[in-house]
Scaffold this motif. Structure first.
Motif, short mmCIF file in Angstrom:
data_model
loop_
_atom_site.label_atom_id
_atom_site.label_comp_id
_atom_site.label_asym_id
_atom_site.label_seq_id
_atom_site.Cartn_x
_atom_site.Cartn_y
_atom_site.Cartn_z
N UNK A 193 11.30 22.86 1.13
CA UNK A 193 10.14 22.00 0.87
C UNK A 193 9.23 22.63 -0.18
N UNK A 194 9.00 23.94 -0.06
CA UNK A 194 8.17 24.62 -1.06
C UNK A 194 8.84 24.60 -2.43
N UNK A 195 10.14 24.88 -2.47
CA UNK A 195 10.83 24.88 -3.76
C UNK A 195 10.83 23.49 -4.37
N UNK A 196 11.01 22.46 -3.55
CA UNK A 196 10.95 21.09 -4.06
C UNK A 196 9.59 20.78 -4.68
N UNK A 197 8.53 21.38 -4.11
CA UNK A 197 7.20 21.18 -4.68
C UNK A 197 7.11 21.79 -6.08
N UNK A 198 7.79 22.91 -6.28
CA UNK A 198 7.81 23.56 -7.60
C UNK A 198 8.69 22.82 -8.59
N UNK A 199 9.85 22.38 -8.11
CA UNK A 199 10.88 21.80 -8.98
C UNK A 199 10.35 20.57 -9.71
N UNK A 200 10.50 20.56 -10.99
CA UNK A 200 10.09 19.41 -11.79
C UNK A 200 8.59 19.28 -11.97
N UNK A 201 7.83 20.27 -11.54
CA UNK A 201 6.38 20.22 -11.67
C UNK A 201 5.98 21.15 -12.81
N UNK A 202 5.56 20.56 -13.92
CA UNK A 202 5.23 21.34 -15.11
C UNK A 202 3.94 22.14 -14.97
N UNK A 203 3.10 21.73 -14.02
CA UNK A 203 1.81 22.36 -13.79
C UNK A 203 0.94 22.36 -15.05
N UNK A 233 -1.09 19.74 -15.86
CA UNK A 233 -2.32 18.95 -15.68
C UNK A 233 -2.85 19.17 -14.28
N UNK A 234 -4.08 18.81 -14.07
CA UNK A 234 -4.70 19.00 -12.77
C UNK A 234 -3.94 18.27 -11.67
N UNK A 235 -3.47 17.07 -11.95
CA UNK A 235 -2.74 16.31 -10.94
C UNK A 235 -1.44 17.03 -10.55
N UNK A 236 -0.85 17.76 -11.49
CA UNK A 236 0.36 18.53 -11.18
C UNK A 236 0.05 19.63 -10.18
N UNK A 237 -1.08 20.30 -10.36
CA UNK A 237 -1.48 21.34 -9.42
C UNK A 237 -1.81 20.74 -8.05
N UNK A 238 -2.41 19.54 -8.06
CA UNK A 238 -2.68 18.86 -6.79
C UNK A 238 -1.37 18.53 -6.08
N UNK A 239 -0.38 18.11 -6.81
CA UNK A 239 0.93 17.81 -6.21
C UNK A 239 1.55 19.08 -5.62
N UNK A 240 1.41 20.18 -6.32
CA UNK A 240 1.94 21.44 -5.81
C UNK A 240 1.23 21.82 -4.51
N UNK A 278 -6.17 40.03 -13.15
CA UNK A 278 -6.16 40.41 -11.73
C UNK A 278 -6.86 39.37 -10.87
N UNK A 279 -7.93 38.80 -11.39
CA UNK A 279 -8.68 37.78 -10.66
C UNK A 279 -7.84 36.54 -10.41
N UNK A 280 -7.08 36.14 -11.42
CA UNK A 280 -6.28 34.91 -11.32
C UNK A 280 -4.81 35.16 -10.98
N UNK A 281 -4.51 36.35 -10.52
CA UNK A 281 -3.13 36.73 -10.24
C UNK A 281 -2.38 35.72 -9.37
N UNK A 335 2.16 31.38 -9.71
CA UNK A 335 2.63 30.03 -9.43
C UNK A 335 3.08 29.29 -10.69
N UNK A 336 2.95 29.91 -11.84
CA UNK A 336 3.36 29.25 -13.07
C UNK A 336 4.86 28.95 -13.04
N UNK A 337 5.30 27.97 -13.85
CA UNK A 337 6.73 27.62 -13.87
C UNK A 337 7.62 28.84 -14.12
N UNK A 338 8.67 28.93 -13.32
CA UNK A 338 9.65 30.03 -13.38
C UNK A 338 9.02 31.39 -13.11
N UNK A 339 7.89 31.39 -12.43
CA UNK A 339 7.22 32.63 -12.06
C UNK A 339 7.86 33.25 -10.83
N UNK A 340 7.35 34.39 -10.42
CA UNK A 340 7.95 35.11 -9.30
C UNK A 340 8.05 34.31 -8.00
N UNK A 341 7.04 33.54 -7.65
CA UNK A 341 7.09 32.81 -6.39
C UNK A 341 8.20 31.75 -6.43
#
Length: 130
Positions: A86-96, A98-105, A39-42, A47-53
């Motif tokens: 633009x938001x979807x493009x941020x998700x697309x191809x981003x494996x999330x 590594x930390x830099x991947x989350x920064x890119x997102x 619940x804390x990290x919901x 935002x995980x790959x192929x997640x609801x958002x």
């Protein structure tokens, strides 16, 4: 979809908790702790790959894409499409992965928020904004 995912979590918690015997206090506590941590990290989990958002953005972009290409969107729908794309493009191809991947997102989200005024480029994991 967020509500569906939360309902699934609630159902899984209730089912698992109901299967524990009253004398399994330690397991009950571990289950409650795990539930609380989820619940804390919901917001991050969503935002995980192929997640609801990501799924919602994908569906929205696909729904508006044809009309956007044909110039048939209202001004509001065109703005919505640009932000969603633009938001979807941020998700697309981003494996999330590594930390830099989350920064890119995060930077992709900021770019969508600013309506494309901010351009973010990456060179060997260094961000440049201009």
């Amino acid at each position: 979809r967020d509500e569906q995912a939360r309902a699934s979590l609630e159902n899984a918690f209730s089912l698992t908790n109901s299967q524990l015997r009253p004398d399994q206090e330690r397991k009950q506590q571990l289950l409650r702790d795990a539930y609380q941590e989820i619940a804390t990290y919901w917001p991050v989990l969503m935002l995980f790959p192929n997640g609801p958002y990501e799924d919602v953005l994908r569906a929205l972009v696909e729904e508006l894409e044809t009309d956007a290409g044909a110039g048939r969107l209202s001004t509001d729908d065109a703005a919505l499409y640009d932000i969603a794309r633009t938001l979807f493009d941020a998700f697309k191809g981003n494996s999330r992965g590594r930390e830099v991947s989350w920064d890119r997102l995060k930077d992709g989200f900021q770019q969508a928020l600013h309506g494309g005024d901010t351009v973010v480029t990456f060179n060997r994991d260094k961000r440049t904004t201009h």
